[in-house]
Design an enzyme around this catalytic site. Sequence first.
Site, PDB file in Angstrom:
ATOM      1  N   LYS A 116      65.797 -41.443  -9.606  1.00 55.74           N
ATOM      2  CA  LYS A 116      65.100 -42.391  -8.736  1.00 55.74           C
ATOM      3  C   LYS A 116      65.890 -42.600  -7.445  1.00 55.74           C
ATOM      4  O   LYS A 116      65.314 -42.611  -6.343  1.00 55.74           O
ATOM      5  CB  LYS A 116      64.885 -43.723  -9.469  1.00 55.74           C
ATOM      6  CG  LYS A 116      63.872 -43.627 -10.597  1.00 55.74           C
ATOM      7  CD  LYS A 116      63.843 -44.869 -11.481  1.00 55.74           C
ATOM      8  CE  LYS A 116      62.872 -44.665 -12.648  1.00 55.74           C
ATOM      9  NZ  LYS A 116      62.839 -45.790 -13.605  1.00 55.74           N
TER      10      LYS A 116
ATOM     11  N   GLN B 298      66.060 -51.092 -15.242  1.00 52.00           N
ATOM     12  CA  GLN B 298      65.768 -49.972 -16.136  1.00 52.00           C
ATOM     13  C   GLN B 298      65.742 -50.435 -17.591  1.00 52.00           C
ATOM     14  O   GLN B 298      66.632 -51.162 -18.035  1.00 52.00           O
ATOM     15  CB  GLN B 298      66.826 -48.859 -15.930  1.00 52.00           C
ATOM     16  CG  GLN B 298      66.555 -47.583 -16.687  1.00 52.00           C
ATOM     17  CD  GLN B 298      65.319 -46.823 -16.206  1.00 52.00           C
ATOM     18  OE1 GLN B 298      64.914 -46.931 -15.052  1.00 52.00           O
ATOM     19  NE2 GLN B 298      64.712 -46.051 -17.089  1.00 52.00           N
TER      20      GLN B 298
ATOM     21  N   ASP C 150      57.782 -51.612 -10.537  1.00 49.95           N
ATOM     22  CA  ASP C 150      57.467 -50.978 -11.820  1.00 49.95           C
ATOM     23  C   ASP C 150      56.083 -51.403 -12.314  1.00 49.95           C
ATOM     24  O   ASP C 150      55.516 -50.766 -13.205  1.00 49.95           O
ATOM     25  CB  ASP C 150      58.482 -51.415 -12.890  1.00 49.95           C
ATOM     26  CG  ASP C 150      59.514 -50.328 -13.191  1.00 49.95           C
ATOM     27  OD1 ASP C 150      59.209 -49.144 -12.976  1.00 49.95           O
ATOM     28  OD2 ASP C 150      60.609 -50.693 -13.654  1.00 49.95           O
TER      29      ASP C 150
HETATM   30  N1  GUN Z   1      62.322 -46.867 -18.991  1.00 49.87           N
HETATM   31  C1  GUN Z   1      61.491 -45.823 -19.235  1.00 49.87           C
HETATM   32  N2  GUN Z   1      60.579 -45.718 -18.255  1.00 49.87           N
HETATM   33  C2  GUN Z   1      60.836 -46.711 -17.386  1.00 49.87           C
HETATM   34  C3  GUN Z   1      60.236 -47.119 -16.154  1.00 49.87           C
HETATM   35  O1  GUN Z   1      59.256 -46.551 -15.661  1.00 49.87           O
HETATM   36  N3  GUN Z   1      60.805 -48.179 -15.548  1.00 49.87           N
HETATM   37  C4  GUN Z   1      61.858 -48.846 -16.060  1.00 49.87           C
HETATM   38  N4  GUN Z   1      62.331 -49.894 -15.414  1.00 49.87           N
HETATM   39  N5  GUN Z   1      62.444 -48.492 -17.192  1.00 49.87           N
HETATM   40  C5  GUN Z   1      61.926 -47.434 -17.843  1.00 49.87           C
END
Ligand code: GUN
Length: 293
Positions: A52, A96, A119
């Site tokens: 990311k 996350q 998100d």
């Molecule tokens: N863990 C697995 N996928 C995601 C996501 O799209 N966002 C976040 N914050 N954590 C995750």
Amino acid sequence: MLLLDGKSLSASLKEEIKATVEERVSQGFRPPHLAAVLIGNDGASETYVASKVRACEEAGFASTLIRREASISQEELLEIVHQLNKDPQIDGYIVQLPLPAHIHADTITEAILPQKDVDGFHPVNLGLMMQNKDCFLPATPKGVLTMLERYGIETSGKHTVVIGRSLIVGSPMSVLMARNTNPGNATVTLCHSKTQNLAEITRQADVLIVALGKPGFVTADMVKPGAVIIDVGITRVEDPTKKSGFRIAGDVDFESVKEVASAISPVPGGVGLMTIVSLLQNTLKAHANSLGI
Ligand code: GUN
């Protein structure tokens, strides 16, 4: 068989995002700024967050990575969230998941300002999604919609079967496919671990979206000839032939299913890359909102 190539599609979408950023910067605006909060040392989470942050840099965004030990208290993490909510330089941020067991993830998610929740996990954004109103859509389902749209796959009136009812993927995916939008307007069946006669249902799918996290779960006998297959699974599987000791496997048995399907997204190189693009698109939108442009 059409390969739904997330690699080339995400690359061209990132170029579009980058061009928008350059235009805004040339108009005198600061670039979009995404922050990511990473707690602990989970290998998969480290990989996702690193991807990311790299994607932000490639698109011309500013990015901030906030790392803390798994021993952080809930109060300390909430304080980080409150600071990010207040910081006018941060357009959007993610915490996350998964979080350590002693932290109540819902409490953290609900503390994120909905306007910065890129998100799309906050109940306000999920509620707005249900109402088909302007909001941040969860990144993975949004990425699947973008993939269907850009590849011109017709979903109106088609039977979409979703396997998996997670709050992050399966549940919002089922809602989005049923909305009166394009892509959307599908007749949707949501399957999960208690579903009976699963293969009978999946064989009726014109579009099959698989998000349960079991490598190779969907085999050719579960697929209607000509169906479109979207594989959302990303599981690390031990593989001694790899330097890392593992490979990434999808939920679909690609080799057998590609002989039956009309289109299929691979893993890796499919939906995972689209998820990151969605996060950038959401941040770009948060940036425009926060600057009033
Ligand atoms: N863990 C697995 N996928 C995601 C996501 O799209 N966002 C976040 N914050 N954590 C995750």
